[in-house]
Write a protein that holds these residues in place. Structure first.
Motif, mmCIF file in Angstrom:
data_model
loop_
_atom_site.group_PDB
_atom_site.id
_atom_site.type_symbol
_atom_site.label_atom_id
_atom_site.label_comp_id
_atom_site.label_asym_id
_atom_site.label_seq_id
_atom_site.Cartn_x
_atom_site.Cartn_y
_atom_site.Cartn_z
ATOM 1 N N LEU C 44 11.973 15.767 -7.587
ATOM 2 C CA LEU C 44 12.436 14.251 -7.517
ATOM 3 C C LEU C 44 14.232 13.814 -6.411
ATOM 4 N N ARG C 45 14.939 15.431 -6.732
ATOM 5 C CA ARG C 45 16.077 15.346 -6.467
ATOM 6 C C ARG C 45 16.492 16.037 -4.971
ATOM 7 N N ASP C 46 15.452 16.454 -4.753
ATOM 8 C CA ASP C 46 15.451 17.411 -3.561
ATOM 9 C C ASP C 46 14.503 16.906 -2.062
ATOM 10 N N ASP C 47 13.709 16.285 -2.360
ATOM 11 C CA ASP C 47 13.175 15.476 -1.222
ATOM 12 C C ASP C 47 13.576 14.626 -1.349
ATOM 13 N N PRO C 48 13.907 15.377 0.299
ATOM 14 C CA PRO C 48 14.796 14.262 1.276
ATOM 15 C C PRO C 48 14.643 11.829 1.413
ATOM 16 N N GLU C 49 13.118 12.248 1.552
ATOM 17 C CA GLU C 49 13.068 10.853 1.060
ATOM 18 C C GLU C 49 13.141 10.012 -0.534
ATOM 19 N N LEU C 50 12.972 10.895 -1.728
ATOM 20 C CA LEU C 50 13.170 10.309 -3.028
ATOM 21 C C LEU C 50 14.592 10.765 -3.127
ATOM 22 N N CYS C 51 15.201 11.732 -3.481
ATOM 23 C CA CYS C 51 16.802 12.066 -3.049
ATOM 24 C C CYS C 51 17.234 11.286 -4.519
ATOM 25 N N PHE C 52 16.740 11.820 -5.433
ATOM 26 C CA PHE C 52 17.430 11.205 -6.711
ATOM 27 C C PHE C 52 18.169 12.257 -7.280
ATOM 28 N N TYR C 76 18.562 7.814 -10.540
ATOM 29 C CA TYR C 76 18.966 6.785 -9.600
ATOM 30 C C TYR C 76 19.026 7.733 -8.566
ATOM 31 N N SER C 77 19.167 7.032 -7.847
ATOM 32 C CA SER C 77 19.742 7.626 -6.547
ATOM 33 C C SER C 77 21.147 6.674 -5.931
ATOM 34 N N TYR C 78 21.769 6.979 -5.020
ATOM 35 C CA TYR C 78 22.639 6.663 -4.377
ATOM 36 C C TYR C 78 22.844 7.010 -2.965
#
Lengths: 386, 167, 164
Positions: C44-52, C76-78
């Motif tokens: 979830l953190r590393d995927d560019p479309e999700l970028c949490f 949350y994704s800034y």
């Protein structure tokens, strides 16, 4: 005066044939500059710190467990104590999470009363934060200037809700009382008198060469680190991330109000250093004054609280809300099981994360800089410990 | 100043204990022991409006240099042990004021599992100041009551054995 | 990105290790297995479309009647300004969840707090020890069956009943 050329290597033991030892010092829990009861175990090589390990829990008052015993309405005074310096935001957070659980809508005038109370509290909290920051660094006079203004705000809020510090003003569904007659005039007169005093404060301390030398380029936190460690509020904005819950995930009547979100620009020092965190707070005081003036003009008439049953039993489920407190985005998570008592209440505060980043940021700094770091991150102990 | 050049040649008489107590009560130096919300009101009491410095009370950082310990805020069990250590580090004669409801009896945190109900479980308290938090005027009255207590103490005058034992 | 799309993507990526979801709740949540949470969070953190990129909150809830402790992750994704809620359920007897401290450093103290107050062990955490309670405290206070000790180092915790 930048600190370039003053970088010290931490590994000095045995250099030039000089044997040095590492000292382990205890700072706190009773210490005039720890902003409450916080303790640091500092391993220092002379004046330079190798590690500053925080030890918290000296003010853990089990507020979250008490929520399960006193019920939704009864928990409101306890929320004041979660962050007593900016108590209105905690009140607002708890009220909002209960309203989200039960689907209650707050009347417009009630929302405006909330915003007015909250923004006054933001100014008071920032005044305390910058007053104690300069006191910790060694300048005693600006502390009294800040507290003089804080006393005036305390008077206004006392007229509004009866208390000077732990207000218990908001209720689930609105606020407890409407603005008293004459409040808007007194508050506007205060704002007119106070706004030019910020420039006086800047002349006194903000641009003072010694103060800038103590704060600029100290404990620089990059934007990636700030987000990774979940720093919020002015700490995050000083690192360059232009994010404010009031503007980006708006709640209450903030969409109808215009205000800017100041970020650290690196004009003095660099982006993300202690001076930027201090400067962002000064700018936020100005923005709060703008918000207050707009609120006084735009407030509609009407009731200030919605009808909420005395035995408040929201349907089972959970909810999470975020409030932009003076110390940043404060998250309130509540779980309801259908009875009058919350099943679980959790607060995630801005100072909690700020405390956890201190160890990383203070390696290689001097002992006196630890005080600057704690003060600039605006840590209050009850937010860390709850 | 109206007092300069106004007294006739005279000798002031007072009791030795009263003279000593007057000097001691006029400079009560209190230790910065702000724990929680009451600490903010303690800072406001030291602040520009309700200035407690006009009674001679100045803040000191270290217990070794202070006469008075104002326990301002909730005492948790983790902190209670340190409070005892700090109180014992203060040189005698030393006093303690329990400021606020939490320090007096636990306050609204009596339902908590980690709170010590009242600082008098660990140290002897001289004055209890109620309030949550007490106003600066209330804390000032607490310090004035402490000053009254200090004036009534006997040091040099020979006391009866019973009175000395209970002191 | 709304919760339904996120759920589909997670299911496609992780299969059965992502459990059921409640998409009709006020804050839609997705259940993840305790051992898989580290991988899911890293994805979830590393995927560019999700970028949490931020762990906004981490709470533990003790469901004594159901027999499990639930750890709730609010992400949350800034970058994209969207959020997600993950829930991990672990049995009360020996609760153990994979740590996400290497994904978000914010989890370091948040997980220590849950260990301290609820007793959940986070495998892979570099420094799991008590945070808020004293080191020699016995018991995990936020559990529903926690019994307060009678005294602590000689200080009595007994008090008169407040209920009159």
């Amino acid at each position: 005066m930048s600190l370039a050329g003053f970088e010290v290597e931490v590994e000095q033991v045995g250099r030039n044939g000089l044997e040095t030892e590492e000292m382990t010092l205890n700072m706190g829990p009773q210490h005039p500059s720890t902003h409450g009861v916080l303790r640091f175990v500092v391993k220092a090589d002379g004046e330079v710190m190798r590690e500053a390990i925080p030890d918290v829990g000296y003010l853990h008052r089990s507020i979250e467990k008490i929520a399960e015993k006193v019920g939704y309405h009864g928990f409101m005074p306890y929320t004041d104590r979660v962050d007593y310096v900016a108590a209105m935001f905690c009140n607002q957070g708890w009220a909002m999470v209960c309203e989200k659980l039960a689907g209650i809508e707050v009347p417009k005038r009630g929302e405006y009363c909330r915003v007015i109370a909250a923004e006054f509290n933001r100014i008071a909290s920032h005044l305390l934060s910058i007053g104690t920051m300069v006191l910790d660094i060694g300048a005693i006079t600006p502390f009294f200037h800040a507290f003089r203004e804080r006393e005036k705000i305390n008077d206004l809020l006392e007229e509004l809700c009866g208390a000077r510090l732990t207000y218990n003003y908001m209720r689930i569904g609105g606020v407890a009382w409407d603005l008293p007659p004459g409040f808007v005039e007194k508050a506007s007169a205060f704002l007119d008198r106070f706004e030019p005093l910020i420039d006086e404060y800047n002349d006194l301390i903000s641009l003072n060469k010694i103060y800038v030398g103590r704060c600029a380029n100290v404990a620089v936190i990059s934007a990636e680190d700030a987000i990774n460690y979940n720093l919020v509020g002015p700490n995050l904005r000083a690192s360059g991330v232009r994010y404010d819950v009031r503007r980006d995930e708006p709640y209450s009547v903030y969409p109808e109000i215009e205000f800017d979100v100041p970020v650290g620009t690196g004009e003095i020092g660099c982006v993300g250093d202690s001076f930027a965190r201090y400067w962002v707070r000064i700018q936020e005081i100005r923005e709060s004054i703008k918000i207050l003036r707009q609120c006084f003009k735009q407030m509609p008439d009407g009731p200030v609280i919605a009808k909420v049953p005395r035995k408040f039993k929201p349907p089972a489920g959970d909810a999470y809300v975020r409030v932009e407190s003076a110390r940043g985005d404060m998250g309130w998570y509540a779980v309801s099981d259908g009875t009058e008592y919350p099943y679980r209440c959790k607060v995630r505060t801005g100072s909690f994360a700020a405390m956890s980043i201190i160890d990383k940021v203070s390696r290689g700094l001097m002992l006196a800089d630890l005080v600057t770091v704690i003060a600039s991150l605006d840590i209050v102990a009850p937010e860390v410990d709850r | 100043m109206a007092l300069i050049n106004s007294f006739p040649e005279m000798v002031l008489t007072t009791k030795a204990d009263q003279f000593l107590n007057w000097t001691r009560k006029s400079s009560v130096w209190w230790m910065l022991f702000g724990l929680a919300c009451c600490a903010i009101e303690l800072m406001q009491t030291q602040g520009p409006r309700a200035d407690v410095d006009r009674f001679g009370a100045a803040p000191r950082a270290s217990p070794r240099q202070s006469d008075l310990m104002v326990v301002a805020g909730t005492l948790t069990l983790k902190m209670a042990l340190r409070t005892k250590v700090l109180y014992e580090q203060m040189p005698e004669p030393r006093y303690a004021i329990a400021m606020g409801a939490c320090a007096s009896c636990g306050g609204l945190f009596q339902l908590a599992y980690s709170v010590c109900d009242g600082v008098d479980k660990v140290i002897p308290v001289d004055v209890y100041v109620p309030g949550c938090p007490p106003r600066p005027e209330a804390l000032t009255e607490g310090i004035l009551k402490l000053q009254e207590k200090m004036m009534a103490e006997k040091w040099l005058v020979r006391q009866s054995a019973a009175a000395a034992a209970s002191a | 990105m709304d919760a339904a799309t996120l759920f589909e993507r997670l299911r496609a990526q992780f299969g059965e290790r992502v459990g059921e979801a409640n998409l009709a709740a006020k804050d839609p949540w997705i259940i993840v297995e305790p051992a898989a949470i580290h991988e899911v969070c890293r994805y979830l953190r590393d995927d560019p479309e999700l970028c949490f990129d931020a762990l906004s909150n981490l709470s533990g809830v003790d469901y004594k009647d159901h027999g499990y402790i639930e750890v709730v992750y609010h992400l949350y994704s800034y970058a994209h300004r969207h959020y997600a809620v993950l829930k991990v359920r672990t049995p009360r007897e020996n609760p153990s969840v994979a740590s996400v401290e290497s994904v978000w450093k914010a989890a370091n103290w948040l997980e220590r707090e849950i260990y301290d107050l609820l007793g959940v062990t986070f495998t892979g955490h570099p420094d799991l020890r008590r945070l808020l309670m004293p080191e020699d405290w016995i018991g995990h206070p936020l559990r529903k069956d926690f019994v307060e000790p009678d005294e602590y180092h000689g200080i009595s915790t007994r008090r008169e009943s407040l209920l009159r």
